[in-house]
Design a protein around this motif. Structure first.
Motif, short mmCIF file in Angstrom:
data_model
loop_
_atom_site.label_atom_id
_atom_site.label_comp_id
_atom_site.label_asym_id
_atom_site.label_seq_id
_atom_site.Cartn_x
_atom_site.Cartn_y
_atom_site.Cartn_z
N LEU A 49 0.85 -1.18 0.00
CA LEU A 49 0.00 0.00 0.00
C LEU A 49 0.90 1.24 0.00
N PRO A 50 0.35 2.41 -0.37
CA PRO A 50 1.20 3.62 -0.41
C PRO A 50 1.94 3.90 0.90
N GLU A 51 1.34 3.56 2.03
CA GLU A 51 2.01 3.80 3.31
C GLU A 51 2.97 2.66 3.70
N GLN A 52 3.19 1.71 2.79
CA GLN A 52 4.08 0.57 3.03
C GLN A 52 5.20 0.54 1.98
N PRO A 53 6.19 1.41 2.09
CA PRO A 53 7.23 1.47 1.05
C PRO A 53 8.22 0.31 1.07
N ILE A 54 8.20 -0.49 2.15
CA ILE A 54 9.16 -1.59 2.30
C ILE A 54 8.39 -2.88 2.61
N PHE A 55 8.86 -3.98 2.02
CA PHE A 55 8.34 -5.32 2.31
C PHE A 55 9.39 -5.98 3.22
N ASP A 111 20.98 -12.25 -2.48
CA ASP A 111 22.36 -11.77 -2.38
C ASP A 111 22.47 -10.27 -2.70
N GLY A 112 21.46 -9.71 -3.37
CA GLY A 112 21.46 -8.28 -3.69
C GLY A 112 20.98 -7.40 -2.54
N TYR A 113 20.64 -8.00 -1.41
CA TYR A 113 20.10 -7.26 -0.26
C TYR A 113 20.87 -7.63 1.00
N ARG A 114 20.94 -6.70 1.93
CA ARG A 114 21.55 -6.96 3.24
C ARG A 114 20.48 -7.45 4.20
N ILE A 115 20.91 -8.23 5.17
CA ILE A 115 20.03 -8.55 6.29
C ILE A 115 20.13 -7.39 7.26
N GLU A 116 18.98 -6.84 7.63
CA GLU A 116 18.92 -5.70 8.55
C GLU A 116 18.50 -6.20 9.93
N PRO A 140 12.42 -2.95 -1.17
CA PRO A 140 11.60 -1.80 -1.58
C PRO A 140 10.33 -2.27 -2.31
N ALA A 141 9.23 -1.56 -2.09
CA ALA A 141 7.96 -1.95 -2.68
C ALA A 141 8.07 -2.13 -4.20
N GLU A 142 8.86 -1.29 -4.85
CA GLU A 142 8.98 -1.39 -6.31
C GLU A 142 9.74 -2.64 -6.75
N ASP A 143 10.39 -3.34 -5.84
CA ASP A 143 11.10 -4.59 -6.15
C ASP A 143 10.26 -5.83 -5.85
#
Length: 120
Positions: free
Chosen positions: A32-38, A75-80, A93-96
């Protein structure tokens, strides 16, 4: 030989689970628009804590999903780390999300569910 995968979990509420089911248990719905990250998480214990302690309080039920994602994609992302060593997650990111969904191998499974006392 099959490409290596990583097991991830995601706590969801009933509305998100319904959309996952609509996909044939193969994809997570757009943010949703208020959810920019998965935020898929790296352990079942962390997913249980969120589903039980947050999703149930917010919407009356919480579900833990488990799924496999191609390691080559992750592998293209870090573990946070979100607040403590036991709270590790990927920030997609939502766009990914379409690419993330394409990297899921097999079906998304519901491993646990939680409800408010007295509800089914």
């Amino acid at each position: 030989m099959a490409e290596p995968t990583i097991t991830l979990w995601r706590p969801v509420g009933l509305a998100e689970l319904a959309l996952i089911r609509e996909s044939g248990m193969r994809a997570f719905p757009p943010r949703l628009p208020e959810q920019p990250i998965f935020y898929p998480v790296t352990t079942e214990d962390y997913a249980i804590k969120i589903a039980r302690d947050w999703n149930v309080r917010a919407s009356g039920s919480g579900y833990v999903t488990r799924f496999e994602v191609l390691k080559s994609y992750l592998d293209g992302y870090r573990i946070e780390t979100a607040g403590g060593r036991a709270h590790q997650e990927y920030w997609i990111p939502a766009e990914d999300l379409d690419n993330f969904n394409a990297a899921i191998v097999g079906e998304i499974a519901v491993t646990r569910e939680y409800h408010l006392e007295g509800e089914e």
